[in-house]
Scaffold this active site. Structure first.
Site, short mmCIF file in Angstrom:
data_model
loop_
_atom_site.label_atom_id
_atom_site.label_comp_id
_atom_site.label_asym_id
_atom_site.label_seq_id
_atom_site.Cartn_x
_atom_site.Cartn_y
_atom_site.Cartn_z
N SER A 124 0.84 -1.20 0.00
CA SER A 124 0.00 0.00 0.00
C SER A 124 0.87 1.25 0.00
O SER A 124 1.97 1.25 0.57
CB SER A 124 -0.85 -0.02 1.28
OG SER A 124 -1.48 1.22 1.47
N TYR A 148 -1.66 -1.04 10.88
CA TYR A 148 -1.96 -1.54 9.53
C TYR A 148 -0.76 -1.28 8.61
O TYR A 148 -0.25 -2.19 7.94
CB TYR A 148 -3.22 -0.87 8.97
CG TYR A 148 -3.39 -1.14 7.49
CD1 TYR A 148 -3.73 -2.42 7.04
CD2 TYR A 148 -3.16 -0.15 6.54
CE1 TYR A 148 -3.84 -2.69 5.68
CE2 TYR A 148 -3.28 -0.41 5.18
CZ TYR A 148 -3.62 -1.68 4.76
OH TYR A 148 -3.71 -1.94 3.41
N LYS A 152 2.10 -3.92 6.73
CA LYS A 152 2.46 -3.97 5.29
C LYS A 152 3.97 -3.84 5.12
O LYS A 152 4.59 -4.55 4.32
CB LYS A 152 1.74 -2.85 4.52
CG LYS A 152 0.24 -3.04 4.42
CD LYS A 152 -0.10 -4.21 3.52
CE LYS A 152 -1.55 -4.60 3.56
NZ LYS A 152 -1.87 -5.86 2.91
P1 NAD Z 1 -11.11 -6.80 1.33
O1 NAD Z 1 -11.29 -6.81 2.81
O2 NAD Z 1 -12.29 -6.52 0.48
O3 NAD Z 1 -10.48 -8.20 0.87
C1 NAD Z 1 -9.64 -8.96 1.69
C2 NAD Z 1 -10.17 -10.38 1.66
O4 NAD Z 1 -9.33 -11.20 2.47
C3 NAD Z 1 -11.58 -10.51 2.23
O5 NAD Z 1 -12.38 -11.26 1.35
C4 NAD Z 1 -11.38 -11.23 3.57
O6 NAD Z 1 -12.50 -12.04 3.89
C5 NAD Z 1 -10.14 -12.03 3.29
N1 NAD Z 1 -9.33 -12.35 4.48
C6 NAD Z 1 -8.94 -11.50 5.46
N2 NAD Z 1 -8.19 -12.17 6.37
C7 NAD Z 1 -8.12 -13.45 5.94
C8 NAD Z 1 -7.49 -14.61 6.43
N3 NAD Z 1 -6.80 -14.59 7.59
N4 NAD Z 1 -7.60 -15.76 5.74
C9 NAD Z 1 -8.31 -15.81 4.57
N5 NAD Z 1 -8.94 -14.73 4.06
C10 NAD Z 1 -8.83 -13.57 4.73
O7 NAD Z 1 -9.93 -5.80 1.01
P2 NAD Z 1 -9.41 -5.26 -0.40
O8 NAD Z 1 -9.75 -3.83 -0.48
O9 NAD Z 1 -9.80 -6.17 -1.47
O10 NAD Z 1 -7.84 -5.35 -0.14
C11 NAD Z 1 -7.08 -6.47 -0.56
C12 NAD Z 1 -5.65 -6.28 -0.08
O11 NAD Z 1 -5.14 -5.06 -0.61
C13 NAD Z 1 -5.50 -6.18 1.44
O12 NAD Z 1 -4.32 -6.86 1.80
C14 NAD Z 1 -5.35 -4.69 1.67
O13 NAD Z 1 -4.61 -4.41 2.83
C15 NAD Z 1 -4.61 -4.25 0.43
N6 NAD Z 1 -4.82 -2.84 0.09
C16 NAD Z 1 -6.10 -2.37 -0.03
C17 NAD Z 1 -6.31 -1.03 -0.33
C18 NAD Z 1 -7.70 -0.46 -0.42
O14 NAD Z 1 -7.84 0.75 -0.28
N7 NAD Z 1 -8.73 -1.26 -0.65
C19 NAD Z 1 -5.21 -0.19 -0.53
C20 NAD Z 1 -3.92 -0.72 -0.42
C21 NAD Z 1 -3.75 -2.05 -0.11
C1 WQD Z 2 -9.40 9.84 1.03
C2 WQD Z 2 -9.59 11.35 1.25
C3 WQD Z 2 -9.84 11.93 3.57
C4 WQD Z 2 -13.69 9.91 4.15
C5 WQD Z 2 -6.86 4.80 3.16
C6 WQD Z 2 -5.79 4.09 3.94
C7 WQD Z 2 -4.71 3.61 3.01
C8 WQD Z 2 -5.29 2.79 1.86
C9 WQD Z 2 -6.44 3.48 1.19
C10 WQD Z 2 -5.13 0.46 2.39
C11 WQD Z 2 -8.80 11.87 2.45
C12 WQD Z 2 -11.11 12.25 2.79
C13 WQD Z 2 -12.53 10.41 3.60
C14 WQD Z 2 -14.71 10.83 4.54
C15 WQD Z 2 -13.32 12.63 3.79
N1 WQD Z 2 -5.80 1.54 2.29
N2 WQD Z 2 -12.34 11.74 3.42
N3 WQD Z 2 -14.48 12.16 4.35
O1 WQD Z 2 -7.05 7.88 3.90
O2 WQD Z 2 -6.16 8.16 1.54
O3 WQD Z 2 -6.27 5.91 2.52
O4 WQD Z 2 -7.39 3.91 2.17
O5 WQD Z 2 -3.96 0.30 2.26
O6 WQD Z 2 -3.83 2.87 3.78
O7 WQD Z 2 -5.24 4.98 4.89
O8 WQD Z 2 -8.36 7.02 1.90
O9 WQD Z 2 -10.71 7.09 1.22
O10 WQD Z 2 -10.15 7.18 3.68
O11 WQD Z 2 -9.66 9.14 2.24
O12 WQD Z 2 -13.18 13.84 3.65
O13 WQD Z 2 -15.77 10.44 5.08
O14 WQD Z 2 -10.97 11.58 1.57
O15 WQD Z 2 -9.58 12.91 4.53
O16 WQD Z 2 -8.38 13.16 2.12
P1 WQD Z 2 -6.91 7.36 2.52
P2 WQD Z 2 -9.80 7.55 2.29
#
Ligand code: NAD
Ligand code: WQD
Length: 338
Positions: A124, A148, A152
């Site tokens: 991330s 979190y 990562k």
């Molecule tokens: P999500 O929660 O929708 O998907 C994660 C999936 O993993 C879920 O289906 C959950 O049930 C499963 N899971 C969690 N723990 C588990 C375990 N111990 N064993 C088996 N399954 C398990 O999340 P997402 O948005 O699809 O994110 C996927 C990956 O990408 C995550 O690792 C997340 O940290 C990373 N990521 C997400 C974002 C984002 O903003 N969505 C940004 C950066 C990184």
């Molecule tokens: C985006 C912008 C908020 C909600 C997070 C995690 C990051 C990654 C992605 C996994 C910011 C603003 C938000 C609201 C708002 N996940 N906001 N009102 O914070 O960039 O990233 O998700 O790895 O690790 O930290 O994403 O969508 O929460 O926020 O004004 O109700 O929207 O302040 O500027 P963020 P976000």
């Protein structure tokens, strides 16, 4: 070619399964449904006209996961499974380290035992913390401010150490996602957060569909175009395609640890996103300006040139397409997969 996809029922994983299938791979899905629903997989099967092999397994359960490895000869593992809510990670740090770090250790150990050496990891942009400058390239300093993000970064460090070991056979691709939004164009699969969403797009979508009353915009006094936070939003289908390219890349490359940003390279402010969403949906999204959210940063967007040069991948979809696909999913499924 069988590809293990952990977390394949989740938001990004479900879209990746479709793109892997389209590219000729055979995704084998493992998920424990801790943050997803069976219905998502049913719809993925429907969209691909194929019944993907699925195991309801927790990646921390070494015995159950080893049974999955015994049944398949995986060419690679794409590891989405993990917990992802920053605030929750501060309340439940052990749960986050257990799922995200210990779970990955179980997976990597089984991969080593079964000589499955290709590993793609969902990292991330959070590993950059509050960046010194934007756009952020992969050489930027890493620092984290919550469990979190730390989880990562720990997996990144473990992966790098693994690849430094003598006679290493692992090929690791660390993919640092920026802000994934949007949904499959069919409107059949998308993001379905539990409870009140933490992230901007699901919150805006739920206001537009009438489930939530008003958006709180967290701060309008940042040093950005209009004072609100700027992020690099990327369409989840573009992100999914990035995984296919990363997989094709490491299959061809020597053993090593490779790191790529997956973003568009463009930043949009909160108010710009709200405006684009209103235009796409024809709905008004009422909002209040609220205090800054603790831990937020002013601006975060990628230098996406390394992925373009090395993976031959770049994001294609515009912000307009991202929000219109998000709206199609939300309006067709106001209660998600329920
Ligand atoms: P999500 O929660 O929708 O998907 C994660 C999936 O993993 C879920 O289906 C959950 O049930 C499963 N899971 C969690 N723990 C588990 C375990 N111990 N064993 C088996 N399954 C398990 O999340 P997402 O948005 O699809 O994110 C996927 C990956 O990408 C995550 O690792 C997340 O940290 C990373 N990521 C997400 C974002 C984002 O903003 N969505 C940004 C950066 C990184
Ligand atoms: C985006 C912008 C908020 C909600 C997070 C995690 C990051 C990654 C992605 C996994 C910011 C603003 C938000 C609201 C708002 N996940 N906001 N009102 O914070 O960039 O990233 O998700 O790895 O690790 O930290 O994403 O969508 O929460 O926020 O004004 O109700 O929207 O302040 O500027 P963020 P976000």
């Amino acid at each position: 070619m069988d590809i293990l996809v952990t977390g394949g029922a989740g938001y990004i994983g479900s879209h990746a399964v479709i793109e892997l299938h389209k590219a000729g791979f055979n995704p084998v899905i493992v998920d424990n449904f801790s943050n997803s629903k069976e219905e998502a997989l049913r719809r993925v099967n429907e969209l691909c006209s194929k019944e993907f092999t699925f195991y309801r397994t927790d990646v921390r359960d070494a015995v159950a996961l080893s049974e999955v490895f015994a049944k398949h000869q995986f060419a690679a593992a794409i590891h989405f499974a993990g917990l992802k809510a920053v605030g929750e990670s501060c309340e439940q740090p052990l749960n986050y380290y257990q799922n995200n770090v210990a779970g990955t250790m179980v997976l990597l150990e089984l991969m080593a035992q079964h000589a499955v050496h290709n590993f793609i990891f969902s990292s991330s942009a959070t590993v950059y913390g509050d960046p010194d400058s934007v756009p952020i390239n992969e050489a930027a300093a890493t620092r984290t401010t919550n469990p979190y993000g730390a989880s990562k970064l720990m997996v990144e460090d473990i992966s790098r150490d693994l690849c430094l070991a003598p006679n290493n056979a692992f090929k690791v691709c660390l993919l640092r996602y920026f802000n994934p939004i949007g949904a499959h164009h069919s409107g059949r699969i998308g993001e379905d957060p539990n409870g009140i969403p933490n992230n901007l797009l699901p919150y805006v979508s739920q206001v537009a569909v009438g489930k939530l009353k008003r958006l709180q915009v967290f701060g309008d006094d940042y040093d950005t175009v209009d004072g609100t936070g700027v992020r690099d939003y990327i369409h989840v289908v573009d992100l999914a395609k990035g995984h296919v390219r990363a997989l094709q890349y490491i299959l061809e490359k020597p053993a090593d640890c490779y790191t790529f940003n997956l973003g568009t390279g463009n930043g949009y402010s909160v108010l710009e996103v709200v405006k684009a969403f209103e235009q796409a949906s024809g709905k008004t999204v009422p909002y209040d300006i609220a205090l800054r959210r603790a831990g937020d940063i002013a601006a975060c967007f990628a230098d996406a040139s390394l992925a373009k040069a090395e993976l031959n991948w770049q994001a294609e979809y515009s912000i307009e397409r991202m929000v219109s696909d998000a709206w199609r999913w939300q309006s067709k499924n106001p209660n998600g997969y329920e």
